[in-house]
Design an enzyme around this catalytic site. Structure first.
Site, PDB file in Angstrom:
ATOM      1  N   TRP A  62       7.610  -6.879  22.682  1.00 41.72           N
ATOM      2  CA  TRP A  62       7.251  -5.855  21.702  1.00 41.72           C
ATOM      3  C   TRP A  62       8.391  -4.865  21.575  1.00 41.72           C
ATOM      4  O   TRP A  62       9.266  -4.788  22.439  1.00 41.72           O
ATOM      5  CB  TRP A  62       5.905  -5.186  21.996  1.00 41.72           C
ATOM      6  CG  TRP A  62       5.682  -4.620  23.395  1.00 41.72           C
ATOM      7  CD1 TRP A  62       6.462  -4.800  24.508  1.00 41.72           C
ATOM      8  CD2 TRP A  62       4.583  -3.813  23.817  1.00 41.72           C
ATOM      9  NE1 TRP A  62       5.917  -4.161  25.584  1.00 41.72           N
ATOM     10  CE2 TRP A  62       4.771  -3.546  25.196  1.00 41.72           C
ATOM     11  CE3 TRP A  62       3.475  -3.288  23.187  1.00 41.72           C
ATOM     12  CZ2 TRP A  62       3.879  -2.765  25.929  1.00 41.72           C
ATOM     13  CZ3 TRP A  62       2.584  -2.510  23.921  1.00 41.72           C
ATOM     14  CH2 TRP A  62       2.783  -2.256  25.277  1.00 41.72           C
ATOM     15  N   HIS A  70      10.628   6.632   3.905  1.00 36.74           N
ATOM     16  CA  HIS A  70      11.089   6.061   2.628  1.00 36.74           C
ATOM     17  C   HIS A  70      12.230   5.078   2.881  1.00 36.74           C
ATOM     18  O   HIS A  70      13.381   5.310   2.509  1.00 36.74           O
ATOM     19  CB  HIS A  70      11.471   7.188   1.662  1.00 36.74           C
ATOM     20  CG  HIS A  70      10.298   8.056   1.334  1.00 36.74           C
ATOM     21  ND1 HIS A  70       9.623   7.998   0.142  1.00 36.74           N
ATOM     22  CD2 HIS A  70       9.634   8.957   2.099  1.00 36.74           C
ATOM     23  CE1 HIS A  70       8.603   8.826   0.167  1.00 36.74           C
ATOM     24  NE2 HIS A  70       8.594   9.432   1.356  1.00 36.74           N
ATOM     25  N   HIS A  80       4.871  13.421  -1.546  1.00 30.24           N
ATOM     26  CA  HIS A  80       6.319  13.288  -1.339  1.00 30.24           C
ATOM     27  C   HIS A  80       7.088  14.311  -2.180  1.00 30.24           C
ATOM     28  O   HIS A  80       8.132  14.785  -1.752  1.00 30.24           O
ATOM     29  CB  HIS A  80       6.750  11.866  -1.711  1.00 30.24           C
ATOM     30  CG  HIS A  80       8.211  11.603  -1.656  1.00 30.24           C
ATOM     31  ND1 HIS A  80       9.002  12.013  -0.606  1.00 30.24           N
ATOM     32  CD2 HIS A  80       9.047  10.958  -2.514  1.00 30.24           C
ATOM     33  CE1 HIS A  80      10.253  11.627  -0.825  1.00 30.24           C
ATOM     34  NE2 HIS A  80      10.297  11.004  -1.979  1.00 30.24           N
ATOM     35  N   HIS A 209      10.011  11.051 -10.196  1.00 27.62           N
ATOM     36  CA  HIS A 209       9.276  11.614  -9.052  1.00 27.62           C
ATOM     37  C   HIS A 209       8.482  12.852  -9.495  1.00 27.62           C
ATOM     38  O   HIS A 209       7.302  13.012  -9.157  1.00 27.62           O
ATOM     39  CB  HIS A 209      10.239  12.021  -7.927  1.00 27.62           C
ATOM     40  CG  HIS A 209      10.739  10.893  -7.083  1.00 27.62           C
ATOM     41  ND1 HIS A 209      11.769  10.071  -7.472  1.00 27.62           N
ATOM     42  CD2 HIS A 209      10.363  10.459  -5.852  1.00 27.62           C
ATOM     43  CE1 HIS A 209      12.001   9.176  -6.514  1.00 27.62           C
ATOM     44  NE2 HIS A 209      11.171   9.384  -5.528  1.00 27.62           N
TER      45      HIS A 209
END
Ligand code: 23J
Ligand code: MN
Length: 259
Positions: A62, A70, A80, A209
């Site tokens: 693992w 992002h 965001h 955005h």
């Protein structure tokens, strides 16, 4: 069982429907957006083994992961952007999961982008697509097929010149029509972000955005394999990690599409 889910399972098994992976690999080579130096950067990907069938863990492998929200193929939540800061259910852990699934509208602008890296989808370009394929339905994922995902390596993908990055995106009025008039889930792109490379110098800066997240809509960046989807008729599933108060996350984006 519902008839539609029964048929979904049957058609996936028969191969008349396929699962298309719209996700790029997430690893140390994943290209991350580079902002002007006055702004804080986002970390790249690091993958540190905890154990790999060794003294640290004899029967198990693992890793610990580190990356910005992002990074690579990722989801932009409304929070965001400052315009989406007060949107209800605007974080990755509070968005209702029904809003992760929607019909895909794939707008192919590969030819225009090959001629102009700064190509922006205008309202006229959207209208031309709608004349051929019908009005973008409420709750759709609108995917901008630019061919950009075929660019290999950081230099070609970010395409930075002396005056900053050059990559395609949306005209602000197109983003407004999609967010407000069409009431989409959001937009998806093949580039590193949902705004054009030069959009930091637009007025307002980063208009996609600004507009999308101000309207509570989402973004998907660094998608690939959009050329395997029809213009309409596919269903996209894009469910971000349930990060508490998260602004976005890397995710696996898949589409169900006719084979
Ligand atoms: C921060 C600032 C500007 C941009 C972005 C992030 C992204 O594209 C992003 O990943 O959301 S343009
Ligand atoms: Mn983002």
């Amino acid at each position: 069982m519902s008839d539609v889910l029964h048929r979904l399972v049957e058609e996936l098994s028969a191969g008349t429907l396929q699962v298309v992976d719209l996700t790029i690999p997430l690893g140390p080579d994943t290209v991350v957006i580079e902002l002007p130096p006055m702004f804080a950067p986002s970390n790249g990907v690091s993958i540190e083994p905890i154990s790999r069938y060794d003294d640290a863990g004899p029967a198990w492998y693992w890793n610990n992961l580190s990356f910005g929200e992002h990074t690579g193929t990722h989801f932009d939540a409304p929070i965001h952007w400052v315009t989406g800061a007060k949107q209800p259910n605007g974080t990755t852990d509070t968005i209702p999961p029904g809003r992760f699934v929607g019909p895909a509208c794939v707008i192919d602008v590969e030819e225009a982008v090959a001629a102009d890296s700064d190509f922006l989808l205008t309202p006229e370009g959207l209208a031309a697509w709608e004349a051929l394929h019908g009005t973008v339905p409420r709750g759709a994922w609108v995917l901008l097929r630019t061919g950009w995902s075929r660019r290999e390596g950081k230099e070609a993908f970010l395409n930075v010149a002396d005056d900053g990055p050059h990559s395609p995106g949306f005209h602000q009025e197109t983003s407004r029509i999609l967010a407000e008039d069409r009431d989409v889930l959001g937009v998806g792109v093949e580039t590193v972000g949902t705004d054009a490379g030069q959009a930091g110098a637009f007025d307002p800066p980063f208009p996609n955005h600004t507009t999308m997240h101000g309207a509570g809509k989402f973004g998907l960046a660094s998608l690939c394999n959009l050329d395997q989807l029809p213009a309409t008729g596919a269903v996209v599933i894009a469910a971000p990690l349930k990060i508490v108060d998260g602004s976005g996350s890397p995710l696996r984006v898949i589409a169900l599409a006719p084979a």
